[in-house]
Design a protein around this motif. Structure first.
Motif, PDB file in Angstrom:
ATOM      1  N   LEU A  75       1.627   8.013   3.531  1.00  0.00           N
ATOM      2  CA  LEU A  75       2.926   7.344   3.479  1.00  0.00           C
ATOM      3  C   LEU A  75       3.507   7.189   4.888  1.00  0.00           C
ATOM      4  O   LEU A  75       4.007   6.119   5.243  1.00  0.00           O
ATOM      5  CB  LEU A  75       3.905   8.106   2.586  1.00  0.00           C
ATOM      6  N   LEU A  76       3.418   8.234   5.705  1.00  0.00           N
ATOM      7  CA  LEU A  76       3.921   8.150   7.087  1.00  0.00           C
ATOM      8  C   LEU A  76       3.197   7.070   7.880  1.00  0.00           C
ATOM      9  O   LEU A  76       3.826   6.276   8.586  1.00  0.00           O
ATOM     10  CB  LEU A  76       3.762   9.486   7.797  1.00  0.00           C
ATOM     11  N   ILE A  77       1.891   7.042   7.761  1.00  0.00           N
ATOM     12  CA  ILE A  77       1.098   6.046   8.493  1.00  0.00           C
ATOM     13  C   ILE A  77       1.467   4.636   8.049  1.00  0.00           C
ATOM     14  O   ILE A  77       1.685   3.744   8.875  1.00  0.00           O
ATOM     15  CB  ILE A  77      -0.416   6.315   8.302  1.00  0.00           C
ATOM     16  N   LEU A  78       1.560   4.431   6.749  1.00  0.00           N
ATOM     17  CA  LEU A  78       1.901   3.103   6.233  1.00  0.00           C
ATOM     18  C   LEU A  78       3.323   2.697   6.589  1.00  0.00           C
ATOM     19  O   LEU A  78       3.578   1.544   6.933  1.00  0.00           O
ATOM     20  CB  LEU A  78       1.676   3.048   4.726  1.00  0.00           C
ATOM     21  N   ARG A  79       4.272   3.649   6.539  1.00  0.00           N
ATOM     22  CA  ARG A  79       5.648   3.332   6.941  1.00  0.00           C
ATOM     23  C   ARG A  79       5.696   2.949   8.422  1.00  0.00           C
ATOM     24  O   ARG A  79       6.479   2.099   8.826  1.00  0.00           O
ATOM     25  CB  ARG A  79       6.600   4.505   6.684  1.00  0.00           C
ATOM     26  N   CYS A  80       4.855   3.570   9.218  1.00  0.00           N
ATOM     27  CA  CYS A  80       4.789   3.227  10.639  1.00  0.00           C
ATOM     28  C   CYS A  80       4.265   1.799  10.818  1.00  0.00           C
ATOM     29  O   CYS A  80       4.797   1.031  11.628  1.00  0.00           O
ATOM     30  CB  CYS A  80       3.921   4.239  11.373  1.00  0.00           C
ATOM     31  N   PHE A  81       3.250   1.417  10.059  1.00  0.00           N
ATOM     32  CA  PHE A  81       2.729   0.045  10.115  1.00  0.00           C
ATOM     33  C   PHE A  81       3.773  -0.963   9.622  1.00  0.00           C
ATOM     34  O   PHE A  81       3.927  -2.034  10.198  1.00  0.00           O
ATOM     35  CB  PHE A  81       1.450  -0.097   9.283  1.00  0.00           C
ATOM     36  N   ILE A  82       4.473  -0.598   8.542  1.00  0.00           N
ATOM     37  CA  ILE A  82       5.524  -1.482   8.031  1.00  0.00           C
ATOM     38  C   ILE A  82       6.551  -1.741   9.123  1.00  0.00           C
ATOM     39  O   ILE A  82       6.927  -2.876   9.397  1.00  0.00           O
ATOM     40  CB  ILE A  82       6.220  -0.871   6.799  1.00  0.00           C
ATOM     41  N   SER A  83       6.994  -0.677   9.740  1.00  0.00           N
ATOM     42  CA  SER A  83       8.049  -0.832  10.739  1.00  0.00           C
ATOM     43  C   SER A  83       7.545  -1.483  12.016  1.00  0.00           C
ATOM     44  O   SER A  83       8.324  -2.113  12.737  1.00  0.00           O
ATOM     45  CB  SER A  83       8.714   0.509  11.025  1.00  0.00           C
ATOM     46  N   ALA A  84       6.258  -1.375  12.292  1.00  0.00           N
ATOM     47  CA  ALA A  84       5.706  -2.131  13.429  1.00  0.00           C
ATOM     48  C   ALA A  84       5.852  -3.626  13.138  1.00  0.00           C
ATOM     49  O   ALA A  84       6.184  -4.415  14.025  1.00  0.00           O
ATOM     50  CB  ALA A  84       4.245  -1.763  13.662  1.00  0.00           C
ATOM     51  N   GLY A  85       5.649  -4.012  11.896  1.00  0.00           N
ATOM     52  CA  GLY A  85       5.891  -5.403  11.508  1.00  0.00           C
ATOM     53  C   GLY A  85       7.369  -5.751  11.566  1.00  0.00           C
ATOM     54  O   GLY A  85       7.756  -6.836  11.980  1.00  0.00           O
ATOM     55  N   LEU A  86       8.217  -4.787  11.181  1.00  0.00           N
ATOM     56  CA  LEU A  86       9.659  -5.020  11.226  1.00  0.00           C
ATOM     57  C   LEU A  86      10.172  -5.169  12.653  1.00  0.00           C
ATOM     58  O   LEU A  86      11.220  -5.763  12.872  1.00  0.00           O
ATOM     59  CB  LEU A  86      10.414  -3.871  10.554  1.00  0.00           C
ATOM     60  N   GLY A  87       9.426  -4.638  13.601  1.00  0.00           N
ATOM     61  CA  GLY A  87       9.813  -4.785  14.999  1.00  0.00           C
ATOM     62  C   GLY A  87       9.859  -6.235  15.439  1.00  0.00           C
ATOM     63  O   GLY A  87      10.376  -6.561  16.507  1.00  0.00           O
ATOM     64  N   CYS A  88       9.341  -7.111  14.622  1.00  0.00           N
ATOM     65  CA  CYS A  88       9.335  -8.550  14.906  1.00  0.00           C
ATOM     66  C   CYS A  88      10.676  -9.200  14.575  1.00  0.00           C
ATOM     67  O   CYS A  88      10.845 -10.392  14.749  1.00  0.00           O
ATOM     68  CB  CYS A  88       8.214  -9.212  14.108  1.00  0.00           C
ATOM     69  N   GLY A  89      11.649  -8.422  14.154  1.00  0.00           N
ATOM     70  CA  GLY A  89      12.931  -8.971  13.738  1.00  0.00           C
ATOM     71  C   GLY A  89      13.602  -9.853  14.769  1.00  0.00           C
ATOM     72  O   GLY A  89      14.224 -10.858  14.436  1.00  0.00           O
ATOM     73  N   HIS A  90      13.478  -9.504  16.035  1.00  0.00           N
ATOM     74  CA  HIS A  90      14.096 -10.330  17.079  1.00  0.00           C
ATOM     75  C   HIS A  90      13.433 -11.703  17.170  1.00  0.00           C
ATOM     76  O   HIS A  90      14.051 -12.662  17.620  1.00  0.00           O
ATOM     77  CB  HIS A  90      14.052  -9.618  18.431  1.00  0.00           C
ATOM     78  N   VAL A  91      12.201 -11.791  16.713  1.00  0.00           N
ATOM     79  CA  VAL A  91      11.504 -13.080  16.739  1.00  0.00           C
ATOM     80  C   VAL A  91      12.086 -14.019  15.678  1.00  0.00           C
ATOM     81  O   VAL A  91      12.177 -15.222  15.896  1.00  0.00           O
ATOM     82  CB  VAL A  91       9.984 -12.890  16.540  1.00  0.00           C
ATOM     83  N   LEU A 130       0.820  -1.212   0.000  1.00  0.00           N
ATOM     84  CA  LEU A 130       0.000   0.000   0.000  1.00  0.00           C
ATOM     85  C   LEU A 130       0.857   1.267   0.000  1.00  0.00           C
ATOM     86  O   LEU A 130       0.482   2.264  -0.609  1.00  0.00           O
ATOM     87  CB  LEU A 130      -0.956  -0.003   1.191  1.00  0.00           C
ATOM     88  N   SER A 131       2.007   1.223   0.674  1.00  0.00           N
ATOM     89  CA  SER A 131       2.859   2.415   0.703  1.00  0.00           C
ATOM     90  C   SER A 131       3.440   2.716  -0.676  1.00  0.00           C
ATOM     91  O   SER A 131       3.765   3.862  -0.977  1.00  0.00           O
ATOM     92  CB  SER A 131       3.976   2.273   1.737  1.00  0.00           C
ATOM     93  N   ALA A 132       3.565   1.701  -1.504  1.00  0.00           N
ATOM     94  CA  ALA A 132       4.084   1.906  -2.858  1.00  0.00           C
ATOM     95  C   ALA A 132       3.131   2.762  -3.698  1.00  0.00           C
ATOM     96  O   ALA A 132       3.566   3.399  -4.661  1.00  0.00           O
ATOM     97  CB  ALA A 132       4.325   0.572  -3.548  1.00  0.00           C
ATOM     98  N   ILE A 133       1.865   2.783  -3.334  1.00  0.00           N
ATOM     99  CA  ILE A 133       0.890   3.585  -4.087  1.00  0.00           C
ATOM    100  C   ILE A 133       0.299   4.703  -3.231  1.00  0.00           C
ATOM    101  O   ILE A 133      -0.752   5.243  -3.564  1.00  0.00           O
ATOM    102  CB  ILE A 133      -0.235   2.694  -4.666  1.00  0.00           C
ATOM    103  N   ALA A 134       0.976   5.044  -2.139  1.00  0.00           N
ATOM    104  CA  ALA A 134       0.486   6.114  -1.260  1.00  0.00           C
ATOM    105  C   ALA A 134       0.393   7.422  -2.051  1.00  0.00           C
ATOM    106  O   ALA A 134       1.375   7.850  -2.653  1.00  0.00           O
ATOM    107  CB  ALA A 134       1.404   6.279  -0.062  1.00  0.00           C
ATOM    108  N   PRO A 135      -0.781   8.059  -2.029  1.00  0.00           N
ATOM    109  CA  PRO A 135      -0.956   9.267  -2.829  1.00  0.00           C
ATOM    110  C   PRO A 135      -0.450  10.546  -2.166  1.00  0.00           C
ATOM    111  O   PRO A 135      -0.327  11.576  -2.818  1.00  0.00           O
ATOM    112  CB  PRO A 135      -2.478   9.337  -3.020  1.00  0.00           C
ATOM    113  N   ASN A 136      -0.183  10.483  -0.848  1.00  0.00           N
ATOM    114  CA  ASN A 136       0.257  11.701  -0.168  1.00  0.00           C
ATOM    115  C   ASN A 136       1.191  11.381   0.998  1.00  0.00           C
ATOM    116  O   ASN A 136       1.343  10.227   1.395  1.00  0.00           O
ATOM    117  CB  ASN A 136      -0.942  12.530   0.310  1.00  0.00           C
ATOM    118  N   TYR A 137       1.761  12.416   1.536  1.00  0.00           N
ATOM    119  CA  TYR A 137       2.774  12.298   2.587  1.00  0.00           C
ATOM    120  C   TYR A 137       2.197  11.694   3.869  1.00  0.00           C
ATOM    121  O   TYR A 137       2.815  10.816   4.470  1.00  0.00           O
ATOM    122  CB  TYR A 137       3.350  13.697   2.845  1.00  0.00           C
ATOM    123  N   THR A 138       1.036  12.144   4.273  1.00  0.00           N
ATOM    124  CA  THR A 138       0.441  11.656   5.526  1.00  0.00           C
ATOM    125  C   THR A 138       0.173  10.158   5.470  1.00  0.00           C
ATOM    126  O   THR A 138       0.516   9.428   6.405  1.00  0.00           O
ATOM    127  CB  THR A 138      -0.879  12.412   5.832  1.00  0.00           C
TER     128      THR A 138
END
Length: 172
Positions: free
Chosen positions: A91-107, A81-89
């Motif tokens: 994109l920020l929200i989606l990048r935050c969700f992406i990185s919340a998933g990335l927080g699983c790296g220690h798992v 979804l972030s690849a087709i984000a139409p605006n900055y806001t």
């Protein structure tokens, strides 16, 4: 197990490396200030902070495999979804969700190491860590390929985009 967890580690490395390419690419396109561009990275690290805690609790309560799967789904969907984000806001929200998933790296590493005999864990952790390097190399290679294809297309059509002019090369 190594390949499965390693693919997660490659994806995490690629998502983190993506920050180096996204900001400079969209800053002139969307007319962002340098502070707004930097906030993309800030949102990413805030998401990782929250995600690390949440996925730790989920993995301890429901199992690492379910935590790994949940994080992978959230990261994948938000990434697409972030690849087709139409605006900055958005994109920020989606990048935050992406990185919340990335927080699983220690798992990823914990899950993989559960299947490795205790005396061999140090050696296999080094092997596992090489997946991060592979992810960064793939990401950088894809960025350069995209850059040169874009440049070739712009020259062919005699339509040099403002981001591809030789006087802008120093930003890359």
């Amino acid at each position: 197990m190594l390949a499965y967890a390693g693919l997660g580690w490659i994806a995490e490395a690629m998502e983190m490396m993506l920050l180096s390419f996204v900001g400079p690419a969209i800053q002139p396109e969307w007319g962002l200030s340098s502070g707004e561009e930097s906030f993309i990275s800030t949102a990413t690290f805030v998401g990782m902070l929250v995600g690390a805690y949440v996925w730790g609790v989920v993995s301890d309560s429901y199992g690492r495999k379910k935590g790994f799967l949940g994080a992978s789904i959230i990261t994948s969907v938000a990434g697409l979804l972030s690849a087709i984000a139409p605006n900055y806001t958005l994109l920020l929200i989606l990048r935050c969700f992406i990185s919340a998933g990335l927080g699983c790296g220690h798992v990823f590493s914990s899950w993989f190491l559960e299947f490795v005999p205790t005396p061999k864990r140090g050696t296999w952790m080094v092997v596992f860590a090489t997946f991060w390097t592979v992810g960064t190399i793939i990401e950088a290679s894809l960025a350069w390929v995209h850059y040169f294809i874009s440049f070739k297309h712009a020259v062919k059509n005699d339509n040099i985009n403002r981001n591809l002019r030789p006087d802008k090369w120093s930003q890359y």
